[in-house]
Design a protein around this motif. Sequence first.
Motif, PDB file in Angstrom:
ATOM      1  N   ARG A 180       0.448  -6.188  -7.881  1.00 47.43           N
ATOM      2  CA  ARG A 180       1.835  -6.680  -7.889  1.00 47.43           C
ATOM      3  C   ARG A 180       2.367  -6.849  -6.467  1.00 47.43           C
ATOM      4  NH1 ARG A 180       2.047  -3.528 -12.565  1.00 47.43           N
ATOM      5  NH2 ARG A 180       2.717  -1.644 -11.489  1.00 47.43           N
ATOM      6  N   LYS A 181       2.128  -5.862  -5.613  1.00 50.48           N
ATOM      7  CA  LYS A 181       2.638  -5.924  -4.236  1.00 50.48           C
ATOM      8  C   LYS A 181       1.928  -7.030  -3.459  1.00 50.48           C
ATOM      9  CE  LYS A 181       5.507  -2.555  -4.728  1.00 50.48           C
ATOM     10  NZ  LYS A 181       6.899  -2.795  -4.969  1.00 50.48           N
ATOM     11  N   ALA A 182       0.644  -7.237  -3.700  1.00 46.74           N
ATOM     12  CA  ALA A 182      -0.083  -8.311  -3.021  1.00 46.74           C
ATOM     13  C   ALA A 182       0.468  -9.673  -3.419  1.00 46.74           C
ATOM     14  CB  ALA A 182      -1.575  -8.220  -3.345  1.00 46.74           C
ATOM     15  N   ALA A 183       0.740  -9.864  -4.702  1.00 48.37           N
ATOM     16  CA  ALA A 183       1.311 -11.134  -5.168  1.00 48.37           C
ATOM     17  C   ALA A 183       2.686 -11.357  -4.559  1.00 48.37           C
ATOM     18  CB  ALA A 183       1.395 -11.148  -6.696  1.00 48.37           C
ATOM     19  N   SER A 184       3.492 -10.298  -4.470  1.00 48.48           N
ATOM     20  CA  SER A 184       4.823 -10.386  -3.875  1.00 48.48           C
ATOM     21  C   SER A 184       4.729 -10.746  -2.392  1.00 48.48           C
ATOM     22  CB  SER A 184       5.555  -9.057  -4.065  1.00 48.48           C
ATOM     23  OG  SER A 184       6.798  -9.068  -3.428  1.00 48.48           O
ATOM     24  N   ALA A 185       3.764 -10.135  -1.684  1.00 49.68           N
ATOM     25  CA  ALA A 185       3.588 -10.431  -0.254  1.00 49.68           C
ATOM     26  C   ALA A 185       3.146 -11.879  -0.048  1.00 49.68           C
ATOM     27  CB  ALA A 185       2.567  -9.469   0.364  1.00 49.68           C
ATOM     28  N   GLU A 186       2.227 -12.344  -0.877  1.00 49.20           N
ATOM     29  CA  GLU A 186       1.767 -13.731  -0.771  1.00 49.20           C
ATOM     30  C   GLU A 186       2.881 -14.722  -1.071  1.00 49.20           C
ATOM     31  OE1 GLU A 186      -2.956 -13.406  -1.828  1.00 49.20           O
ATOM     32  OE2 GLU A 186      -1.539 -13.621  -3.491  1.00 49.20           O
TER      33      GLU A 186
ATOM     34  N   PRO B 190      12.156  -4.735  -0.971  1.00 50.98           N
ATOM     35  CA  PRO B 190      13.323  -3.933  -1.337  1.00 50.98           C
ATOM     36  C   PRO B 190      13.605  -2.877  -0.273  1.00 50.98           C
ATOM     37  CG  PRO B 190      11.483  -3.460  -2.806  1.00 50.98           C
ATOM     38  CD  PRO B 190      11.066  -4.564  -1.888  1.00 50.98           C
ATOM     39  N   GLY B 191      14.892  -2.549  -0.040  1.00 54.11           N
ATOM     40  CA  GLY B 191      15.263  -1.538   0.925  1.00 54.11           C
ATOM     41  C   GLY B 191      15.078  -0.157   0.346  1.00 54.11           C
ATOM     42  N   GLY B 192      15.311   0.839   1.169  1.00 61.26           N
ATOM     43  CA  GLY B 192      15.223   2.205   0.691  1.00 61.26           C
ATOM     44  C   GLY B 192      14.398   3.057   1.623  1.00 61.26           C
ATOM     45  N   ARG B 193      14.394   4.320   1.367  1.00 58.49           N
ATOM     46  CA  ARG B 193      13.675   5.290   2.191  1.00 58.49           C
ATOM     47  C   ARG B 193      12.182   4.990   2.204  1.00 58.49           C
ATOM     48  NH1 ARG B 193      14.720  11.213   3.228  1.00 58.49           N
ATOM     49  NH2 ARG B 193      12.734  11.916   4.023  1.00 58.49           N
TER      50      ARG B 193
END
Length: 100
Positions: free
Chosen positions: A83-89, A95-98
């Motif tokens: 999921r994170k790889a698809a979002s990066a591509e 998203p913000g946050g700690r």
Amino acid sequence: MPIRLLDVTAYTTFDFVSGRAVGPDWSDESAAVVDVDRPDEAPETVRLRMEFDGSDLEHVAPHADHLSLSPEQARGLAAELERKAASAEAGEDVPGGRGR
């Protein structure tokens, strides 16, 4: 890496990725090795291991970190990485946050 704790071979998952160790008022950047395997002593688990290049670290002693994951946890981690790889591509906003 002057003191090697993980074996790096042709079968190592990732050798020499960029890594960062962070403390409350410091951070060190270094090359790192990441490996995924199934340990002989616990073959029912998946082990994720990471080691920073100790020569580049000012605040952390040479060491390797290990996570033992159940097969279900390993699949969950793999799905989240996808999921994170698809979002990066796709260039989506982070998203913000700690810790982000």
